[in-house]
Motif scaffolding. Structure first.
Motif, PDB file in Angstrom:
ATOM      1  N   GLY A   7     101.885 133.736  74.178  1.00 57.90           N
ATOM      2  CA  GLY A   7     101.869 133.986  75.641  1.00 57.90           C
ATOM      3  C   GLY A   7     102.438 132.734  76.435  1.00 57.90           C
ATOM      4  O   GLY A   7     102.533 131.687  76.162  1.00 57.90           O
ATOM      5  N   LEU A   8     103.282 133.323  77.400  1.00 62.14           N
ATOM      6  CA  LEU A   8     103.939 132.494  78.300  1.00 62.14           C
ATOM      7  C   LEU A   8     104.082 132.753  79.642  1.00 62.14           C
ATOM      8  O   LEU A   8     103.966 133.986  80.123  1.00 62.14           O
ATOM      9  CB  LEU A   8     105.463 132.298  77.449  1.00 62.14           C
ATOM     10  CG  LEU A   8     106.404 133.131  77.547  1.00 62.14           C
ATOM     11  CD1 LEU A   8     107.252 132.906  78.701  1.00 62.14           C
ATOM     12  CD2 LEU A   8     107.128 133.065  76.348  1.00 62.14           C
ATOM     13  N   ASN A  14     107.589 121.376  86.059  1.00 63.10           N
ATOM     14  CA  ASN A  14     107.707 120.381  84.863  1.00 63.10           C
ATOM     15  C   ASN A  14     106.849 120.693  83.641  1.00 63.10           C
ATOM     16  O   ASN A  14     105.883 119.985  83.550  1.00 63.10           O
ATOM     17  CB  ASN A  14     107.830 118.945  85.350  1.00 63.10           C
ATOM     18  CG  ASN A  14     108.455 118.150  84.249  1.00 63.10           C
ATOM     19  OD1 ASN A  14     108.989 118.611  83.337  1.00 63.10           O
ATOM     20  ND2 ASN A  14     107.990 116.825  84.182  1.00 63.10           N
ATOM     21  N   LYS A  15     107.211 121.843  82.954  1.00 64.63           N
ATOM     22  CA  LYS A  15     106.095 122.117  81.801  1.00 64.63           C
ATOM     23  C   LYS A  15     106.856 122.224  80.535  1.00 64.63           C
ATOM     24  O   LYS A  15     107.990 122.033  80.477  1.00 64.63           O
ATOM     25  CB  LYS A  15     105.279 123.354  82.225  1.00 64.63           C
ATOM     26  CG  LYS A  15     104.665 123.139  83.621  1.00 64.63           C
ATOM     27  CD  LYS A  15     103.886 124.521  83.845  1.00 64.63           C
ATOM     28  CE  LYS A  15     103.120 124.588  85.306  1.00 64.63           C
ATOM     29  NZ  LYS A  15     102.504 125.720  85.599  1.00 64.63           N
ATOM     30  N   LEU A  16     106.129 122.666  79.691  1.00 67.08           N
ATOM     31  CA  LEU A  16     106.661 122.679  78.138  1.00 67.08           C
ATOM     32  C   LEU A  16     107.822 123.544  78.198  1.00 67.08           C
ATOM     33  O   LEU A  16     107.958 124.643  78.695  1.00 67.08           O
ATOM     34  CB  LEU A  16     105.401 123.069  77.445  1.00 67.08           C
ATOM     35  CG  LEU A  16     105.991 123.401  75.644  1.00 67.08           C
ATOM     36  CD1 LEU A  16     106.187 122.074  75.019  1.00 67.08           C
ATOM     37  CD2 LEU A  16     105.009 124.331  74.874  1.00 67.08           C
ATOM     38  N   GLY A  17     108.917 123.118  77.436  1.00 69.22           N
ATOM     39  CA  GLY A  17     110.166 123.769  77.214  1.00 69.22           C
ATOM     40  C   GLY A  17     111.135 123.379  78.342  1.00 69.22           C
ATOM     41  O   GLY A  17     112.481 123.833  78.344  1.00 69.22           O
ATOM     42  N   LEU A  29     100.574 129.500  78.017  1.00 66.48           N
ATOM     43  CA  LEU A  29      99.062 130.124  78.319  1.00 66.48           C
ATOM     44  C   LEU A  29      97.972 130.167  77.111  1.00 66.48           C
ATOM     45  O   LEU A  29      96.784 129.876  77.442  1.00 66.48           O
ATOM     46  CB  LEU A  29      99.124 131.130  79.328  1.00 66.48           C
ATOM     47  CG  LEU A  29     100.114 131.475  80.041  1.00 66.48           C
ATOM     48  CD1 LEU A  29     100.307 132.551  80.971  1.00 66.48           C
ATOM     49  CD2 LEU A  29      99.759 130.071  81.237  1.00 66.48           C
ATOM     50  N   SER A  30      98.295 130.858  76.040  1.00 70.66           N
ATOM     51  CA  SER A  30      97.339 131.238  75.103  1.00 70.66           C
ATOM     52  C   SER A  30      97.943 131.534  73.786  1.00 70.66           C
ATOM     53  O   SER A  30      99.178 131.822  73.713  1.00 70.66           O
ATOM     54  CB  SER A  30      96.114 132.240  75.378  1.00 70.66           C
ATOM     55  OG  SER A  30      96.863 133.262  75.624  1.00 70.66           O
ATOM     56  N   LEU A 242     104.469 137.022  79.616  1.00 64.87           N
ATOM     57  CA  LEU A 242     105.262 137.697  78.473  1.00 64.87           C
ATOM     58  C   LEU A 242     104.540 137.278  77.421  1.00 64.87           C
ATOM     59  O   LEU A 242     104.045 135.985  77.070  1.00 64.87           O
ATOM     60  CB  LEU A 242     106.742 137.251  78.697  1.00 64.87           C
ATOM     61  CG  LEU A 242     107.626 137.504  79.571  1.00 64.87           C
ATOM     62  CD1 LEU A 242     109.077 136.957  79.579  1.00 64.87           C
ATOM     63  CD2 LEU A 242     107.786 139.047  79.804  1.00 64.87           C
ATOM     64  N   PHE A 243     104.716 138.121  76.256  1.00 67.83           N
ATOM     65  CA  PHE A 243     104.526 137.606  74.914  1.00 67.83           C
ATOM     66  C   PHE A 243     105.608 137.426  74.114  1.00 67.83           C
ATOM     67  O   PHE A 243     106.660 138.039  74.550  1.00 67.83           O
ATOM     68  CB  PHE A 243     103.714 138.949  73.995  1.00 67.83           C
ATOM     69  CG  PHE A 243     102.310 139.200  74.662  1.00 67.83           C
ATOM     70  CD1 PHE A 243     101.320 138.727  74.292  1.00 67.83           C
ATOM     71  CD2 PHE A 243     102.184 140.587  75.517  1.00 67.83           C
ATOM     72  CE1 PHE A 243      99.989 139.084  74.682  1.00 67.83           C
ATOM     73  CE2 PHE A 243     101.003 140.764  75.903  1.00 67.83           C
ATOM     74  CZ  PHE A 243      99.881 140.166  75.531  1.00 67.83           C
TER      75      PHE A 243
END
Length: 249
Positions: A7-8, A14-17, A29-30, A242-243
């Protein structure tokens, strides 16, 4: 099964990636369990169900997955002659799947996974890689590992989804991009994986120009990969989520 990111959320914070100077990144997210033997070729979502098409001769499958638990709700083995590739939900909630080198496609009932039709097709390379659906145009969009996308009329399987046009995928500097793989239509754009790359492209469906390139290399460390690669993009029931997954993740 081990749990890997699926999940994203696309984000401008400023987050992962996010790398230095990058405007758009993602937040995990999960995660949900995913069969690590699945050579994921297509991922698509509809009415609370995640659908997956897997590849490899003799082990290709079409599956219904629980998007919360990752449980396999229903699985259908393909004939060993076929190497399953991309799959999408089209009109009337039908699953449309293509195959790698056989120039053969299949239509399934999304509830039972029973095959309801088949069709033949040609592409730039005479292969099938990824497929997605544009509902407002009733068109299917297909990749074949080249730098082209093919647009098909989804109105009737009896016409073998007649091709409408082909567009070449280019960056802003004019360079073309080969190995376009899994596809997903999202908010008027086409998202695309690139074979053996951690990049997801955001492509304009009229011009073929790439607006953004999303770097997902941080999603799974290279030390955890054994010949696997990022592949699989799907919308969810939430507008900005999105998955994503990969082959053998």
């Amino acid at each position: 099964c081990s749990q890997y990111p699926l999940g994203l959320e696309l984000s401008k914070s400023n987050k992962l990636g996010c790398s230095e100077g990058q405007e758009i990144c993602f937040e995990v997210l999960s995660t949900i369990p995913h069969d690590p033997t699945s050579f994921t070729q297509g991922l698509t979502y509809s009415n609370g169900i995640l659908y997956e098409s897997t590849g490899q001769y003799g082990s290709s499958k079409v599956r219904k997955l629980d998007p919360v638990t990752g449980d396999v709700l229903l699985s259908m083995d393909m004939d060993g002659r076929y190497f399953g590739e991309g799959m999408t939900i089209a009109d009337n909630n039908q699953l449309v799947q293509i195959t790698w080198k056989e120039q053969q496609g299949f239509v399934y009932d999304s509830s039972t996974l029973q095959r309801t039709g088949d069709f033949v097709y040609t592409t730039n390379t005479n292969e099938g890689w990824g497929i997605t659906y544009i509902p407002e145009l009733n068109q299917l969009v297909v990749s074949d590992g080249s730098d082209f996308l093919h647009f098909w009329n989804a109105a009737g399987i009896s016409n073998n989804f007649q091709e409408i046009k082909r567009i070449q995928i280019k960056r802003k500097d004019g360079s073309t991009i080969q190995n376009i793989n899994e596809l997903e239509y999202y908010h008027g754009w086409i998202l695309a994986n690139i074979w053996y790359s951690d990049i997801i492209l955001q492509i304009h469906p009229e011009t073929g120009l790439v607006a953004h390139e999303y770097d997902f290399s941080a999603l799974r460390p290279l030390s955890e990969r054994v010949g696997d690669v990022l592949n699989g993009i799907s919308v969810s029931d939430k507008d900005d989520e999105l998955f994503v997954t990969g082959k053998l993740w």
